[in-house]
Structures are given as structure tokens and as C-alpha cells.
Design an enzyme around this catalytic site. Structure first.
Site, PDB file in Angstrom:
ATOM      1  N   GLU A   1      -5.430  -1.937  10.533  1.00  0.00           N
ATOM      2  CA  GLU A   1      -4.143  -1.446  10.394  1.00  0.00           C
ATOM      3  C   GLU A   1      -3.552  -1.604  11.371  1.00  0.00           C
ATOM      4  O   GLU A   1      -2.501  -2.359  11.961  1.00  0.00           O
ATOM      5  CB  GLU A   1      -3.731  -0.929  10.252  1.00  0.00           C
ATOM      6  CG  GLU A   1      -2.209  -0.452   9.462  1.00  0.00           C
ATOM      7  CD  GLU A   1      -1.873   0.292   8.417  1.00  0.00           C
ATOM      8  OE1 GLU A   1      -0.737   1.274   8.413  1.00  0.00           O
ATOM      9  OE2 GLU A   1      -2.971   1.153   7.632  1.00  0.00           O
TER      10      GLU A   1
ATOM     11  N   ILE B   1       0.906  -1.655  -0.073  1.00  0.00           N
ATOM     12  CA  ILE B   1      -0.097   0.138   0.098  1.00  0.00           C
ATOM     13  C   ILE B   1       1.379   1.552  -0.433  1.00  0.00           C
ATOM     14  O   ILE B   1       2.065   0.857   0.826  1.00  0.00           O
ATOM     15  CB  ILE B   1      -0.732   0.106   1.476  1.00  0.00           C
ATOM     16  CG1 ILE B   1      -1.767   0.622   0.959  1.00  0.00           C
ATOM     17  CG2 ILE B   1      -0.203   0.457   2.679  1.00  0.00           C
ATOM     18  CD1 ILE B   1      -2.733   0.758   2.306  1.00  0.00           C
TER      19      ILE B   1
ATOM     20  N   PRO C   1       7.289  11.555   0.179  1.00  0.00           N
ATOM     21  CA  PRO C   1       8.911  12.660   0.974  1.00  0.00           C
ATOM     22  C   PRO C   1       8.038  14.044   1.004  1.00  0.00           C
ATOM     23  O   PRO C   1       6.933  14.353   0.498  1.00  0.00           O
ATOM     24  CB  PRO C   1       9.234  12.797  -1.134  1.00  0.00           C
ATOM     25  CG  PRO C   1       8.879  11.307  -1.250  1.00  0.00           C
ATOM     26  CD  PRO C   1       7.579  11.762  -1.241  1.00  0.00           C
ATOM     27  N   GLY C   2       8.097  14.375   1.672  1.00  0.00           N
ATOM     28  CA  GLY C   2       8.106  15.445   3.336  1.00  0.00           C
ATOM     29  C   GLY C   2       6.297  15.921   3.435  1.00  0.00           C
ATOM     30  O   GLY C   2       5.511  16.890   3.970  1.00  0.00           O
TER      31      GLY C   2
ATOM     32  N   PHE D   1       8.796   4.793   1.729  1.00  0.00           N
ATOM     33  CA  PHE D   1       8.880   4.074   2.876  1.00  0.00           C
ATOM     34  C   PHE D   1       7.497   2.952   2.652  1.00  0.00           C
ATOM     35  O   PHE D   1       6.870   2.363   2.921  1.00  0.00           O
ATOM     36  CB  PHE D   1       8.274   4.705   3.693  1.00  0.00           C
ATOM     37  CG  PHE D   1       8.845   5.987   4.527  1.00  0.00           C
ATOM     38  CD1 PHE D   1      10.612   6.059   4.154  1.00  0.00           C
ATOM     39  CD2 PHE D   1       8.695   7.015   5.009  1.00  0.00           C
ATOM     40  CE1 PHE D   1      11.182   7.392   4.263  1.00  0.00           C
ATOM     41  CE2 PHE D   1       9.053   8.354   4.977  1.00  0.00           C
ATOM     42  CZ  PHE D   1      10.319   8.417   4.856  1.00  0.00           C
TER      43      PHE D   1
ATOM     44  N   GLN E   1      17.785  -8.689  43.253  1.00  0.00           N
ATOM     45  CA  GLN E   1      17.097  -7.754  42.829  1.00  0.00           C
ATOM     46  C   GLN E   1      16.767  -6.925  42.588  1.00  0.00           C
ATOM     47  O   GLN E   1      15.026  -7.266  41.587  1.00  0.00           O
ATOM     48  CB  GLN E   1      16.817  -7.146  44.770  1.00  0.00           C
ATOM     49  CG  GLN E   1      15.579  -6.350  44.996  1.00  0.00           C
ATOM     50  CD  GLN E   1      15.666  -5.517  46.321  1.00  0.00           C
ATOM     51  OE1 GLN E   1      16.700  -4.730  46.331  1.00  0.00           O
ATOM     52  NE2 GLN E   1      14.785  -6.056  47.231  1.00  0.00           N
TER      53      GLN E   1
END
Length: 386
Positions: free
Chosen positions: A245, A126, A131-132, A159, A282
């Protein structure tokens, strides 16, 4: 006492998944990290084992389960061996793209794509981020212009999980404007479409075995029939599907934290320092007590969330709560666990090192923690209209 989360059917399915993970995943983890890709064989093996397409209706080649707990089993077993990259790739395919097609796709779209996704011969992505633009979907610049019986797509995305290897990409693009606001639509773009191109694999902090890429469209033409859902209703469709999602991300965060704790309990019970086991100090016991308590409480919340989703009662606010809490918890737990491994925790031969790097993106993908808090805050404010 509360009823068990899983039943006999889930337990039987787990045995199949565990066998698949032992045979097809564990021996290949290091190689995938080095090659920065899982390749396609593990997808086909997962499809043949019935691990992919569990929620896809039977008439389109899937398992037709209709129960998200089967997906939970898959994510648990992958987390147990530290296969976060593969789990993430599977989730894009199963929980996102397949979900959009099941809910919004035409019969022709389902017949064309879902069987291949269920059998592992088709990998889907998907494409939202640009960018930006980041999380600002309304700032999207990729356009799709109607030209007769085709959409003409221009723009760039970044991405993109499985962006380097996928066969079809569900692309969000601007298809118009209404009252000064962009109208988004969702369009399926096969990756053999002329005008579609991929950049190089992006190098990342973690999830090295998951290929991530930048992609671009230059006069890329696809049929008008590739529209998923309604034209101009893309933002609405995204809002409706994002809770799943985020629930998927939340569950992966939880089971990753549980696995990190299991590795750490084993290590601290075997490793000795100053004449005693690490777990006999501990401070070690207190830290482990804190983390296991937080994780146990979180599992109770998420199990109820999964059951609520199965019954159609899981909404955007619950998704935001689940996503921000569990992913921040995953960061804290993996960091705390790595500390107990000392210098060895920094070495990639120990799974906690990889888990620490893999965890960092979880508070970013699917909407940042800050965005999740904004969603929850708006819901609270709307209870008291001005």
C-alpha cells in the site's frame, strides 16, 4: 548505463492505457469533480480494457501479470492528466483489497470477488480508520463477535475511500483479546448486508472525484466464511500487506510530482513577463533545477524498490522510507510549481491547482509521515539492542 525500467510489453500496455485515459477519463474530469464521484462506467470501461485486475491470477478473471510495473504504467498515465482521485480509487481496489484476497483469501472468496473486481463491476473498499482512533489500529473499537456460523459486527469507520459506492468492504474488527491486547481480524462485508449503513459523502480539501464516506455497523451479520486470513491475526496481516500500500502511495506521489513539473515547464516556457519567458529568469531555472533533480533521484530509488518488490525483497522499513520521502516531495514540488503559475495557479482551470489540493492528503493516508519515521527509527534502534 542502467537498464530501462520498462520493456516492450509495458510499452504496449501503456498505449492501451493512454487510449483509455484519452477516451474515458480526460473528457469527464471536470464533471467528476463537480459530482464528487467518478460513477461506475469508468470502472467497467477500465475492466473491459484490461486495466483493472492486471495482477489478479488468470483463473480468477485477471491478467495474471505478477509484475507491479504494469500498475506503475496505469498510475503514470492517470497522473499525466491529473486524475489523482481515480488513481487512488483504483489503488484501493487493486493494490489493497485484491492483494489481501490474492495472498490470504480462500478459493471461494477469490472466485466470488476477484472476477468482478477485475472487470470493474465490483468496487471494493478497506475499513481501518475509526472516529477518534486515526492511525492507532490497536485503539480500534469496532467488534466482530462469533454467533454460531456468523460474525456479528458493530461499530463505525471513517475516511473510507469508495465507501459510498463500494460493493464489498474489507473490515478490520476486534474479535477478542489476548494478554490485555486486542486481537484484530479481517472480515469481508458486502454492502447489501442488513445492519450496514453509509453516511453522506465527506467533503474534502482535495480528491473531490473520489467518494469518501463514514460507514457504520449495527448487528451486521455475515458468514464466518467471510473471515480473510486467520482469526486474531489481523494486525499481522495488515503489517505484512502495508508495504505494498505504501509503495503504491509512493509511486502515485512520484508520478504526480513529475506531471506537475511537466505542466510547469510548459507554462514557464510559454508565459512571458518583463519582456522575457518565465523560464529565462535565473530564479525560475534554479527552482526547476532543484525540483527536477530531487524527482529524478527519487525515481531511481523507487524503480529499484519496485524491482525489489517484484522479487519479494521489499519490507516494511523500505515501504516507510519510500512513503514518507515521496509524499513530502510531492507536497514541496506541487507547491513550488503552483508558485510559478502566479495567480493562475490558484484557479481550478489549471491542473496544478487541483494537484496542489490532491497532494495534501498523501502524507496522511497509509500512515502519517510521523508514523513512517517511527517505523524507520525503531528498525535503526533494533540494530543495537539494549
Amino acid at each position: 548505463m542502467p537498464q530501462p525500467f520498462y520493456d516492450d510489453d509495458h510499452d504496449a500496455f501503456r498505449e492501451s492505457v493512454r487510449h483509455f485515459v484519452r477516451r474515458e477519463v480526460e473528457p469527464n474530469l471536470d464533471r467528476w469533480e463537480e459530482e464528487r464521484s467518478t460513477g461506475r462506467e469508468v470502472w467497467k470501461a477500465a475492466g473491459a480494457q484490461g486495466i483493472l485486475g492486471v495482477l489478479v491470477p488468470e483463473e480468477f478473471g485477471g491478467g495474471g501479470a505478477g509484475d507491479y510495473r504494469f500498475r506503475c504504467v496505469v498510475q503514470e498515465e492517470l497522473a499525466r492528466v491529473g486524475a489523482a482521485a481515480l488513481a487512488s480509487g483504483f489503488s484501493i481496489n487493486e493494490d489493497i483489497v485484491a492483494s489481501y484476497l490474492i495472498e490470504l483469501g480462500t478459493v471461494e472468496q477469490k472466485q466470488r470477488w476477484l472476477p468482478g473486481m477485475a472487470e470493474g463491476s465490483t468496487v471494493a473498499s478497506i475499513a481501518l480508520s475509526e472516529p477518534g482512533a486515526g492511525s492507532d489500529l490497536r485503539g480500534m473499537k469496532t467488534t466482530a463477535v462469533r454467533d454460531g456460523d456468523e460474525w456479528v459486527i458493530d461499530g463505525a469507520k471513517t475516511f473510507i475511500t469508495s465507501g459510498f459506492s463500494s460493493d464489498v468492504i474489507l473490515v478490520a474488527a476486534r474479535t477478542g483479546e489476548k494478554e490485555g491486547r486486542p486481537q484484530l481480524s479481517l472480515i469481508l462485508v458486502p454492502t447489501d448486508t442488513p445492519g450496514f449503513s453509509r453516511g453522506q459523502k465527506l467533503r474534502k480539501l482535495g480528491l473531490h472525484a473520489q467518494d469518501t464516506a463514514e460507514i457504520a455497523f449495527s448487528d451486521a451479520r455475515v458468514p464466518v466464511s467471510n473471515l480473510v486470513g486467520e482469526e486474531g491475526r489481523g494486525f499481522h496481516h495488515l503489517t505484512a500487506q502495508l508495504p505494498l500500500e505504501r509503495l503504491s502511495i509512493a509511486w502515485r506521489a512520484l508520478v504526480a510530482a513529475e506531471s506537475a513539473l511537466e505542466w510547469t515547464l510548459k507554462y514557464t516556457s510559454e508565459r512571458r513577463a518583463f519582456g522575457q519567458r518565465l523560464i529565462d529568469f535565473q530564479n525560475t531555472r534554479f527552482k526547476l533545477a532543484e525540483m527536477t533533480t530531487e524527482v529524478s533521484i527519487t525515481r531511481s530509488f523507487l524503480e529499484q524498490s519496485i524491482l525489489s518488490y517484484n522479487e519479494g525483497g521489499f519490507d516494511a522499513t523500505l515501504g516507510a522510507k519510500a512513503k514518507w520521502w515521496t509524499t513530502e516531495l510531492q507536497k514541496r514540488v506541487t507547491d513550488g510549481c503552483l508558485q510559478m503559475f502566479g495567480g493562475y495557479g490558484y484557479m481550478d482551470e489549471y491542473p496544478i491547482s487541483r494537484a496542489y489540493a490532491d497532494a495534501r492528503v498523501q502524507t496522511i493516508v497509509g500512515g502519517t509521515t510521523e508514523i513512517m519515521k517511527e517505523i524507520i527509527g525503531r528498525d535503526l534502534a533494533n540494530r543495537f539492542p539494549s
